[in-house]
Design a protein around this motif. Sequence first.
Motif, mmCIF file in Angstrom:
data_model
loop_
_atom_site.group_PDB
_atom_site.id
_atom_site.type_symbol
_atom_site.label_atom_id
_atom_site.label_comp_id
_atom_site.label_asym_id
_atom_site.label_seq_id
_atom_site.Cartn_x
_atom_site.Cartn_y
_atom_site.Cartn_z
ATOM 1 N N SER A 99 0.783 -1.242 0.000
ATOM 2 C CA SER A 99 0.000 0.000 0.000
ATOM 3 C C SER A 99 0.815 1.294 0.000
ATOM 4 O O SER A 99 0.230 2.377 -0.019
ATOM 5 N N VAL A 101 3.174 4.049 -1.669
ATOM 6 C CA VAL A 101 3.645 4.553 -2.964
ATOM 7 C C VAL A 101 5.175 4.562 -3.041
ATOM 8 O O VAL A 101 5.771 4.127 -4.038
ATOM 9 N N THR A 139 -8.562 2.887 -4.359
ATOM 10 C CA THR A 139 -7.997 4.163 -3.901
ATOM 11 C C THR A 139 -8.285 5.302 -4.880
ATOM 12 O O THR A 139 -8.398 5.075 -6.100
ATOM 13 N N ASP A 140 -8.303 6.527 -4.367
ATOM 14 C CA ASP A 140 -8.464 7.686 -5.253
ATOM 15 C C ASP A 140 -7.235 7.892 -6.143
ATOM 16 O O ASP A 140 -7.283 8.672 -7.103
ATOM 17 N N ARG A 288 9.187 13.131 -4.260
ATOM 18 C CA ARG A 288 8.837 11.785 -4.738
ATOM 19 C C ARG A 288 8.809 11.807 -6.270
ATOM 20 O O ARG A 288 8.164 12.699 -6.849
ATOM 21 N N HIS A 291 5.451 12.541 -8.392
ATOM 22 C CA HIS A 291 4.538 12.923 -7.302
ATOM 23 C C HIS A 291 3.251 13.556 -7.840
ATOM 24 O O HIS A 291 3.284 14.624 -8.465
HETATM 25 O O1 DAU Z 1 -4.970 8.636 -1.521
HETATM 26 C C1 DAU Z 1 -5.069 7.299 -1.088
HETATM 27 C C2 DAU Z 1 -3.696 6.753 -0.870
HETATM 28 O O2 DAU Z 1 -3.165 7.471 0.244
HETATM 29 C C3 DAU Z 1 -3.668 5.256 -0.606
HETATM 30 O O3 DAU Z 1 -4.111 4.572 -1.740
HETATM 31 C C4 DAU Z 1 -2.249 4.791 -0.248
HETATM 32 O O4 DAU Z 1 -2.290 3.417 0.134
HETATM 33 C C5 DAU Z 1 -1.749 5.618 0.909
HETATM 34 O O5 DAU Z 1 -0.407 5.291 1.178
HETATM 35 C C6 DAU Z 1 -1.863 7.105 0.600
HETATM 36 O O6 DAU Z 1 -0.942 7.466 -0.459
HETATM 37 P P1 DAU Z 1 -0.168 8.868 -0.469
HETATM 38 O O7 DAU Z 1 1.019 8.751 -1.310
HETATM 39 O O8 DAU Z 1 -1.108 9.979 -0.749
HETATM 40 O O9 DAU Z 1 0.189 8.936 1.101
HETATM 41 P P2 DAU Z 1 1.536 9.336 1.848
HETATM 42 O O10 DAU Z 1 1.192 9.420 3.294
HETATM 43 O O11 DAU Z 1 2.673 8.483 1.446
HETATM 44 O O12 DAU Z 1 1.799 10.812 1.293
HETATM 45 C C7 DAU Z 1 0.847 11.840 1.490
HETATM 46 C C8 DAU Z 1 1.426 13.160 0.975
HETATM 47 O O13 DAU Z 1 2.513 13.539 1.828
HETATM 48 C C9 DAU Z 1 2.011 13.074 -0.412
HETATM 49 O O14 DAU Z 1 1.814 14.297 -1.084
HETATM 50 C C10 DAU Z 1 3.495 12.855 -0.184
HETATM 51 C C11 DAU Z 1 3.741 13.629 1.119
HETATM 52 N N1 DAU Z 1 4.800 13.048 1.979
HETATM 53 C C12 DAU Z 1 4.713 11.742 2.322
HETATM 54 C C13 DAU Z 1 5.677 11.161 3.119
HETATM 55 C C14 DAU Z 1 5.592 9.688 3.484
HETATM 56 C C15 DAU Z 1 5.835 13.855 2.447
HETATM 57 O O15 DAU Z 1 5.912 15.051 2.150
HETATM 58 N N2 DAU Z 1 6.794 13.276 3.229
HETATM 59 C C16 DAU Z 1 6.758 11.965 3.574
HETATM 60 O O16 DAU Z 1 7.664 11.504 4.307
#
Ligand code: DAU
Length: 357
Positions: A99, A101, A139-140, A288, A291
Amino acid sequence: MEALTADLSDVVGELPRRLLVAGGAGFIGSAFVRLLLAAEGAPQITVLDKLTYAGNLRNLEEVEAHPSFRFVKGDICDLELADKLARECDCIVNFAAESHVDRSILDPDAFIRTDVYGTYSLLEAARRHHHQRFLQVSTDEVYGDVEAPHLSVESDPARPRSPYSASKAGAELQCFAYHATYGLPVLVTRGSNTYGPFQYPEKIVPLFITQALDGGPLPVYGDGGAVRDYLYVDDHALGIALVLARGTAGSAYNLGQGDPPLDGMTVARSVLQLVGRGEELIQHVADRPGHDRRYALDSAQARALGWLPLLDFERGMGRTVDWYQRRRDWWEPIKSGEFLEFYRRNYRPLEGAGTGS
Ligand code: DAU
Ligand code: NAD
């Protein structure tokens, strides 16, 4: 939790009676199981979970003695096991997936295996045993980057842009093919970015909270301007239960909180304020690759089934920070070994700034 359970008691009687919950030891799957088993007249629940780095039996401690609960350790890609368990149930809810990314960017292999082949394996088992329902938790992210001010609706095309979201889109397409070809009553939910208790501390909210609690850096990707719709985990679980009970077979349902989406800097500041730390902990790191800048959902279809998220970001974050403050026993052992290795591989300094090492 009481309010959510009260809402759920209306729909619990409409659910199939024997559920196979794949991936039920993970973050959202375990919340779904805890929520259903807390309701009166709860169905029988079998959790099938491989217990990868993200699966944790401690997430299910609260329900392990419940008479309607059993746990089976195994892989959804195991066709024989899936068939055996499907014979004993009348519905599958599939949460099982790789799950994260960022992990999909480093190592896509497991994503294709579990998210694509694993979903096929469960669909095949459900088809053979004439299941009443098959719900795929999607997921969205399948919509890809969405330009403002558009809100994604279910009929929008899939434009996934990461190995993770492409694997989830592949799984969805198989679900719809099983509906069209074999008449399997499939449902797909497309949830937004979910947060709350028991979330493995690699995603933004639990990572930032646990870092802040320890006085460590909060690694914000790039300029921190990418936005997401943040949904509290119990609201997501409730939405899945409602779609399972009342959704129209062959349809997808967006599940988003619905307030204007928030950017990474706002999430970081909110965490720091709640934990009582200063902004000097924010560290901009390399962005990322690929991104997506924006996800935003129109969830009117799910709202029409009676779904209403109960917690906004402020209240949901309050509960979440409080939980991580109280449950160091849960997350401290996780933030070692495998987690630290992933952290070292994933985070790189912002080009030219010399930060994030
Ligand atoms: O939108 C649904 C999705 O949300 C799910 O399908 C995925 O399983 C779930 O992991 C999540 O994905 P995201 O990539 O949106 O979530 P994440 O928490 O990894 O990242 C959220 C935002 O925060 C994204 O713009 C990247 C940023 N981020 C993330 C991490 C882990 C940061 O700036 N720093 C970080 O360390
Ligand atoms: P998670 O990583 O916390 O949990 C995944 C669970 O699946 C773990 O318990 C893991 O052990 C299990 N699993 C992985 N591979 C397996 C396999 N081959 N066989 C059996 N079990 C296996 O994930 P989560 O955040 O709870 O997400 C659950 C589902 O919801 C996923 O399908 C995800 O794509 C989707 N989703 C997540 C979010 C989010 O923000 N977290 C949002 C929308 C949709």
